[in-house]
Design an enzyme around this catalytic site. Sequence first.
Site: not given
Ligand SMILES: CC(C)(COP(=O)(O)OP(=O)(O)OC[C@H]1O[C@@H](n2cnc3c(N)ncnc32)[C@H](O)[C@@H]1OP(=O)(O)O)[C@@H](O)C(=O)NCCC(=O)NCCS
Length: 436
Positions: A139, A436
């Site tokens: 984030y 949360f």
């Molecule tokens: C984490 C999650 C929400 C990412 O969603 P996503 O649609 O794949 O993310 P995006 O493609 O929009 O990525 C946006 C940016 O975040 C980065 N990013 C995404 N997941 C990441 C991770 N786990 N760690 C580090 N960076 C991450 C991407 O590399 C991308 O970077 P950039 O735009 O600077 O090149 C998804 O993998 C997920 O649902 N994971 C399992 C549940 C979870 O952990 N949710 C978060 C709860 S707090």
Amino acid sequence: MAPTPEQRPGEDQMGDGLTVELRPIAEEELARFAVVEGTGFGLIPSPGEIEVERSVLELDRTIAAFDDGEMVATTTAFGFDMTVPGGGTVPVAGVSGVAVAATHRRRGILRSIMDLQLDDVARRGEPMAILNASEAAIYGRFGYGAASFWQSWTVDTRTARFRDPVDDALALRIVPQREAGEVLPTIYDAWRAGRPGALTHSDAWWRCVLADRMTWRGGGRLFVVVCPPEPGPDGGPGGGHAGGYAIYRIDNRGRSGAWRLIVRDVVAADDRVTARLWRYLLEVDLVSEVEAEAAPLDDPLRWLLTDVRAVQTTAVHDYLFVRLLDVAGALEARRYPIAGRLVVEVHDPFRSAGAGCYELEVADDGTARCRRVVDPGSSPVDVTLDVAELGSLYLGGVSARELARAGRILGRTPGAVERATALFDWPLAPFCVTRF
Ligand SMILES: CC(C)(COP(=O)(O)OP(=O)(O)OC[C@H]1O[C@@H](n2cnc3c(N)ncnc32)[C@H](O)[C@@H]1OP(=O)(O)O)[C@@H](O)C(=O)NCCC(=O)NCCS
């Protein structure tokens, strides 16, 4: 992300040609929403859990992404008031339930959701959003900075001895879960008023806390022990205090005498009550080890015991991430421990609206005025930082000096980093018990 002319409102074009529709869900989509969200975390929620979630969910704050009509991503936000240093509160969006289906990962859906969600938070006039992250690296790019931490402990109850007598006149009661909802909120609110990072709980939220959801407890049933508030003057044994409570469960799978007691929360505004609750928890029969899942960094337990080593820290975790949207409003809402002036240049690569220079002026009573500097040439910048780092500093639990040593804050005038360190510091560590 700006829509291309051929896009319909609410649609977002991902980099690889994928187009998703982003919108709040309707009531009848809730079960699907809970399943898509749960799947992201490796869980399938039961109908009972979905019902509990519904009781706190604000449908107009949900965002789901649809690919050709199929729901593939979720998020929501809860409206809380958060205590800030000095005891004031600010309305915040508590972002939660962020999940993108593994079939659609890394195609920019999270980025689009974050963009839309922060627009919504700003539109509602909330000066900041907060969240806790499954992975801490996600984030920062969206402007969220780690601002509060908690520690996990194990305590060997056979070696833990209290150094000084604990006030036995402070009576305790084990309260059935169904009654806890009547006594805990008053005690919680007294504690919340002084603790940066603490969040308001609605009645529905309390029912959720005490519903003992499988995902929150990891087995066992919850026990609640309460030290009821005592009105009246502070002073002699048991004298006036705002009460306290602990929520815990017992892992009794080992042989009796070697059970583990797992503490979820110890909440008390008064240190005598905190000590009384800890002594209770360390003295429950048949238990040889107490594990605290999430204690504040400044919890005094270690110092209450004769042997500081009886408390072993097993982990330190980030918890609240803070994302400032209204920088001046947020900086004026908190108090500061010293008077002073600081000109802060804030970079915000994800959201340009809040980027700029701000002059913070703190009076002798710790209140602040903050104004945007229109002509940056007129006021030399003291420190430069990203909005995520300002979020880290905001609750007073992260040192500007430490961030500067890591190259995350740049000092631009002599002594500016030291001044920022002293100004943003706060004597109570930020802490949030709300899952949360
Ligand atoms: C984490 C999650 C929400 C990412 O969603 P996503 O649609 O794949 O993310 P995006 O493609 O929009 O990525 C946006 C940016 O975040 C980065 N990013 C995404 N997941 C990441 C991770 N786990 N760690 C580090 N960076 C991450 C991407 O590399 C991308 O970077 P950039 O735009 O600077 O090149 C998804 O993998 C997920 O649902 N994971 C399992 C549940 C979870 O952990 N949710 C978060 C709860 S707090």
